[in-house]
Scaffold this motif. Structure first.
Motif, mmCIF file in Angstrom:
data_model
loop_
_atom_site.group_PDB
_atom_site.id
_atom_site.type_symbol
_atom_site.label_atom_id
_atom_site.label_comp_id
_atom_site.label_asym_id
_atom_site.label_seq_id
_atom_site.Cartn_x
_atom_site.Cartn_y
_atom_site.Cartn_z
ATOM 1 N N ARG A 18 9.185 -19.188 -14.847
ATOM 2 C CA ARG A 18 8.731 -20.564 -14.936
ATOM 3 C C ARG A 18 8.003 -20.894 -13.645
ATOM 4 O O ARG A 18 8.272 -20.308 -12.603
ATOM 5 N N LYS A 19 7.099 -21.807 -13.626
ATOM 6 C CA LYS A 19 6.510 -22.442 -12.452
ATOM 7 C C LYS A 19 6.560 -21.544 -11.208
ATOM 8 O O LYS A 19 5.757 -20.639 -11.063
ATOM 9 N N SER A 20 7.522 -21.753 -10.302
ATOM 10 C CA SER A 20 7.658 -20.901 -9.112
ATOM 11 C C SER A 20 8.897 -20.031 -9.191
ATOM 12 O O SER A 20 9.546 -19.751 -8.191
ATOM 13 N N SER A 21 9.235 -19.605 -10.385
ATOM 14 C CA SER A 21 10.282 -18.596 -10.554
ATOM 15 C C SER A 21 9.668 -17.430 -11.310
ATOM 16 O O SER A 21 8.639 -17.562 -11.956
ATOM 17 N N GLY A 22 10.294 -16.275 -11.200
ATOM 18 C CA GLY A 22 9.758 -15.084 -11.846
ATOM 19 C C GLY A 22 9.939 -13.876 -10.953
ATOM 20 O O GLY A 22 10.904 -13.775 -10.189
ATOM 21 N N LEU A 23 8.993 -12.946 -11.034
ATOM 22 C CA LEU A 23 9.018 -11.730 -10.222
ATOM 23 C C LEU A 23 8.259 -11.995 -8.929
ATOM 24 O O LEU A 23 7.101 -12.406 -8.950
ATOM 25 N N PHE A 24 8.912 -11.732 -7.804
ATOM 26 C CA PHE A 24 8.348 -12.104 -6.509
ATOM 27 C C PHE A 24 8.012 -10.870 -5.674
ATOM 28 O O PHE A 24 7.139 -10.094 -6.007
ATOM 29 N N SER A 25 8.740 -10.711 -4.585
ATOM 30 C CA SER A 25 8.362 -9.730 -3.574
ATOM 31 C C SER A 25 8.874 -8.336 -3.905
ATOM 32 O O SER A 25 9.796 -8.149 -4.700
ATOM 33 N N MET A 26 8.255 -7.368 -3.248
ATOM 34 C CA MET A 26 8.543 -5.956 -3.474
ATOM 35 C C MET A 26 8.316 -5.228 -2.158
ATOM 36 O O MET A 26 7.463 -5.607 -1.354
ATOM 37 N N VAL A 27 9.070 -4.162 -1.941
ATOM 38 C CA VAL A 27 8.842 -3.319 -0.774
ATOM 39 C C VAL A 27 9.207 -1.887 -1.136
ATOM 40 O O VAL A 27 10.168 -1.649 -1.878
ATOM 41 N N LEU A 28 8.407 -0.941 -0.660
ATOM 42 C CA LEU A 28 8.667 0.479 -0.885
ATOM 43 C C LEU A 28 9.513 1.030 0.260
ATOM 44 O O LEU A 28 9.384 0.593 1.408
ATOM 45 N N THR A 32 5.718 -7.894 -14.374
ATOM 46 C CA THR A 32 5.264 -6.510 -14.376
ATOM 47 C C THR A 32 5.061 -5.989 -12.959
ATOM 48 O O THR A 32 4.698 -6.736 -12.051
ATOM 49 N N ILE A 33 5.309 -4.688 -12.794
ATOM 50 C CA ILE A 33 4.984 -3.980 -11.559
ATOM 51 C C ILE A 33 3.961 -2.915 -11.924
ATOM 52 O O ILE A 33 4.179 -2.107 -12.839
ATOM 53 N N THR A 34 2.840 -2.924 -11.215
ATOM 54 C CA THR A 34 1.700 -2.075 -11.537
ATOM 55 C C THR A 34 1.177 -1.477 -10.247
ATOM 56 O O THR A 34 1.440 -1.995 -9.158
ATOM 57 N N ARG A 35 0.450 -0.387 -10.352
ATOM 58 C CA ARG A 35 -0.286 0.105 -9.196
ATOM 59 C C ARG A 35 -1.723 0.402 -9.615
ATOM 60 O O ARG A 35 -1.994 0.733 -10.776
ATOM 61 N N VAL A 36 -2.637 0.256 -8.654
ATOM 62 C CA VAL A 36 -4.051 0.480 -8.915
ATOM 63 C C VAL A 36 -4.576 1.485 -7.900
ATOM 64 O O VAL A 36 -4.249 1.417 -6.711
ATOM 65 N N HIS A 37 -5.372 2.431 -8.382
ATOM 66 C CA HIS A 37 -5.996 3.402 -7.490
ATOM 67 C C HIS A 37 -7.239 2.759 -6.893
ATOM 68 O O HIS A 37 -8.139 2.326 -7.624
ATOM 69 N N LYS A 41 -4.357 2.456 4.910
ATOM 70 C CA LYS A 41 -4.126 3.480 5.934
ATOM 71 C C LYS A 41 -5.293 3.619 6.901
ATOM 72 O O LYS A 41 -5.126 4.135 8.015
ATOM 73 N N ASN A 42 -6.496 3.181 6.511
ATOM 74 C CA ASN A 42 -7.663 3.306 7.379
ATOM 75 C C ASN A 42 -8.049 1.990 8.048
ATOM 76 O O ASN A 42 -9.133 1.876 8.617
ATOM 77 N N GLY A 43 -7.179 0.989 7.959
ATOM 78 C CA GLY A 43 -7.446 -0.285 8.606
ATOM 79 C C GLY A 43 -8.099 -1.312 7.708
ATOM 80 O O GLY A 43 -8.305 -2.458 8.127
ATOM 81 N N GLU A 44 -8.460 -0.918 6.475
ATOM 82 C CA GLU A 44 -8.978 -1.903 5.526
ATOM 83 C C GLU A 44 -7.837 -2.813 5.081
ATOM 84 O O GLU A 44 -6.665 -2.450 5.193
ATOM 85 N N ILE A 45 -8.152 -3.993 4.591
ATOM 86 C CA ILE A 45 -7.092 -4.861 4.096
ATOM 87 C C ILE A 45 -7.334 -5.188 2.631
ATOM 88 O O ILE A 45 -8.462 -5.111 2.123
ATOM 89 N N TYR A 46 -6.251 -5.553 1.964
ATOM 90 C CA TYR A 46 -6.280 -5.927 0.553
ATOM 91 C C TYR A 46 -5.674 -7.320 0.423
ATOM 92 O O TYR A 46 -4.671 -7.632 1.071
ATOM 93 N N VAL A 50 0.856 -1.184 0.000
ATOM 94 C CA VAL A 50 0.000 0.000 0.000
ATOM 95 C C VAL A 50 0.892 1.233 0.000
ATOM 96 O O VAL A 50 1.655 1.468 0.940
ATOM 97 N N GLY A 51 0.799 2.007 -1.073
ATOM 98 C CA GLY A 51 1.601 3.210 -1.199
ATOM 99 C C GLY A 51 0.803 4.447 -0.826
ATOM 100 O O GLY A 51 -0.329 4.363 -0.339
ATOM 101 N N PRO A 52 1.366 5.613 -1.072
ATOM 102 C CA PRO A 52 0.669 6.859 -0.731
ATOM 103 C C PRO A 52 -0.468 7.161 -1.700
ATOM 104 O O PRO A 52 -0.533 6.628 -2.802
ATOM 105 N N ASP A 53 -1.382 8.007 -1.274
ATOM 106 C CA ASP A 53 -2.420 8.568 -2.145
ATOM 107 C C ASP A 53 -3.347 7.517 -2.746
ATOM 108 O O ASP A 53 -3.693 7.572 -3.935
ATOM 109 N N ASN A 54 -3.745 6.530 -1.939
ATOM 110 C CA ASN A 54 -4.762 5.560 -2.359
ATOM 111 C C ASN A 54 -4.327 4.663 -3.516
ATOM 112 O O ASN A 54 -5.171 4.168 -4.270
#
Length: 544
Positions: free
Chosen positions: A97-107, A74-79, A358-363, A60-64
């Motif tokens: 492949r299978k369980s290889s590819g693009l994994f975790s991310m952190v801001l 791919t790295i994407t963001r959704v409003h 930021k308001n306690g909701e989860i995704y 969860v980044g800034p500004d919704n």
């Protein structure tokens, strides 16, 4: 001061305070998914994004905006209010492949001043025999003008595989980065070797250097003895991590400096006689929670917000095979699970990650299009795939939402599941059927025999033989790649070099490629016919 001026100022203050408050959330009924009644709170789940392909990590980044990776690169963001999607980058040097590819991310925790995004993914280097040697790395991107640019490697050459690469990341208050890895499916004893990165949780500075207070000098290793770390969360002054067990003992552990969590010698708790001895000798740290049968633990969140009081001071565990959220209420010190609650079981499918807004909701991010359902289809009788993988928001219902919900038809009104559903057994012993082998023989004669000959012996120096060939009996992934991509470089088979080109057979369906390859493996290689259509499908995805 006049009475009118005082009244005007009072109204101004009220309007200012009101304007600073978060607006009361409203419900877009067109995105409705389900409702969930807790002890006192009513929650509603709505769809934020759909038609995704294996979203691995949510941040969860800034500004919704909610940021997410997809395994395909791919790295994407959704409003979260408008549903607008912005694709920020495609990682081009990634191996998928299978369980290889693009994994975790952190801001970066101070993202407004340091707009950096840290990402973990696999890549591969081919040798002269076209075998893929898989590694993974952590890179940093800079966010600028709605793009991720300036890719910089900060940790490289982590040994990898097509499975058991982890991963999840977390940045601590001291601005050190934790990375949870898997054992890479090779020599599992390496997880007990502090000189090897596999089967560890690593800790590095944000520039890739080694913190001076790490437990092993000049080493990123923080803890060891992990099988395949999938979730990391921080709360109660503790670092929690979830990981996959084999067919038993998925775990959540409290991670501490230089601790050993036992894999491969200890599965879950130290409760078997041989495990008790090993635990005593090696000071093994037992898990906070373990599951047998396994539920395939994935992303992990520590929740301490007041919005949903039933979840305060709890770990929220996403599960893949368990197809549920598990809410684990903790004691005050956070070192004991008091209660476990099973939510949304078999309603949303496989759940890969969970994050808090930021308001306690989860995704949450679903993972219904990953490799596992294709390899173990009997385990999944009702995966919701019609809208692809999805990001779903779960929040507490307010009075405005109640009125809107009342207008809906066909509401899905859920409660907590009292028991986990009975998981079917996994089976990894794949063997071609007689019908598939007959199909493979016919397809071989139509597609391959003109060059390789009906007896599979080829022509020395021109067309390589399939009989007793290490290219047939060896690595399945290489064999599938050759069928999908063809060959346009010299290869050596049984000591003889061959330079003729081979065409691509990407036009053939996955099932036909499976049948051809299993036929030649059994007929000419005298080995098992253990390739399945899902293997071909996921190799094909990696070619895009």
């Amino acid at each position: 001061m006049g009475r009118g001026i005082k009244l005007f100022m009072a109204l101004g203050i009220i309007m200012f305070i009101y304007g600073c408050q978060s607006p009361t959330p409203k419900l877009d009924v067109t995105t409705y998914v389900a409702e969930l009644q807790l002890e006192s709170s009513l929650l509603v789940a709505t769809e934020v994004a759909h038609n995704l392909e294996v979203p691995w990590d949510l941040e969860v980044g800034p500004d919704n905006w909610v940021w997410f990776t997809e395994q395909k690169g791919t790295i994407t963001r959704v409003h979260v209010e408008t549903g607008e999607l912005q694709q920020l980058v495609t990682v081009n040097d990634m191996f998928y492949r299978k369980s290889s590819g693009l994994f975790s991310m952190v801001l970066h925790p101070d993202f407004s001043d340091n707009p950096y995004v840290y990402v973990h993914y696999t890549y591969a280097e081919k040798d002269s025999n076209l075998l893929d040697h898989i590694f993974s790395r952590v890179v940093r991107f800079t966010f600028k003008n709605n793009e991720l640019i300036e890719q910089t490697t900060i940790l490289d050459a982590i040994p990898g595989n097509t499975f058991h690469n982890g991963s999840r990341m977390f940045i601590g208050d001291d601005h050190t980065l934790f990375l949870g890895l898997g054992d890479a499916g090779g020599d599992t004893e390496l997880t007990q070797n502090p000189k090897v990165m596999n089967g560890k949780i690593l800790r590095i500075n944000l520039d890739g250097s080694i913190p001076t207070n790490n437990p092993y000098p000049n080493s990123p290793v923080w803890s060891m003895g992990h099988r395949n770390v999938q979730g990391i969360a921080y709360g109660n002054g503790k670092l929690y991590a979830s990981e996959h067990g084999p067919l038993n003992d998925d775990e959540i552990n409290i991670i501490t400096k230089k601790s050993n969590y036992g894999w491969p010698d200890v599965h879950g708790y130290c409760d078997l006689e041989r495990e008790k001895l090993y635990c005593d000798q090696h000071n093994i740290k037992e898990p906070l929670q373990a599951w047998t049968p396994t539920v395939a633990t994935s992303g992990l969140l520590y929740y301490n917000h007041t919005l949903i009081p039933e979840w305060k001071n709890s770990l929220i565990q996403a599960t893949l095979k368990g197809q549920s959220l598990r809410v684990l209420n903790l004691n005050n010190s956070g070192d004991q699970v008091i209660n476990e609650h099973i939510l949304f079981q078999k309603r949303l499918g496989r759940i890969r990650d969970v994050a808090m807004g930021k308001n306690g909701e989860i995704y949450i991010a679903t993972s219904n299009l990953d490799w596992h359902p294709g390899h173990q289809p009997w385990m999944y009788d009702s995966l919701p795939k019609e809208r692809g993988d999805r990001i779903i928001k779960i929040e507490k219902v307010n009075s405005n939402m109640l009125e809107q919900l009342a207008t809906l038809e066909n509401r899905m009104e859920l409660v907590e599941d009292k028991e986990p559903y009975a998981l079917p057994s996994e089976d990894w012993n794949f063997n071609a059927t007689d019908d598939e082998l007959l199909s493979g023989q016919k397809l071989y004669m139509a597609q391959c025999a003109a060059c390789h000959r009906p007896d599979g012996k080829g022509n020395v120096g021109q067309i390589p033989p399939l009989v007793n060939s290490e290219w047939v009996t060896g690595n399945n992934s290489r064999l599938i790649d050759v069928m999908l991509k063809g060959l346009n470089t010299p290869i050596t088979v049984n000591g003889v070099e061959y330079q003729d080109e081979m065409p691509s057979y990407q036009n053939l369906p996955d099932e036909e490629i499976r049948d051809i390859l299993n036929f030649i493996r059994i007929e000419f290689g005298e080995t098992s016919g253990n390739i399945i259509a899902a293997d071909v499908l996921h190799q094909r995805k990696g070619l895009k």
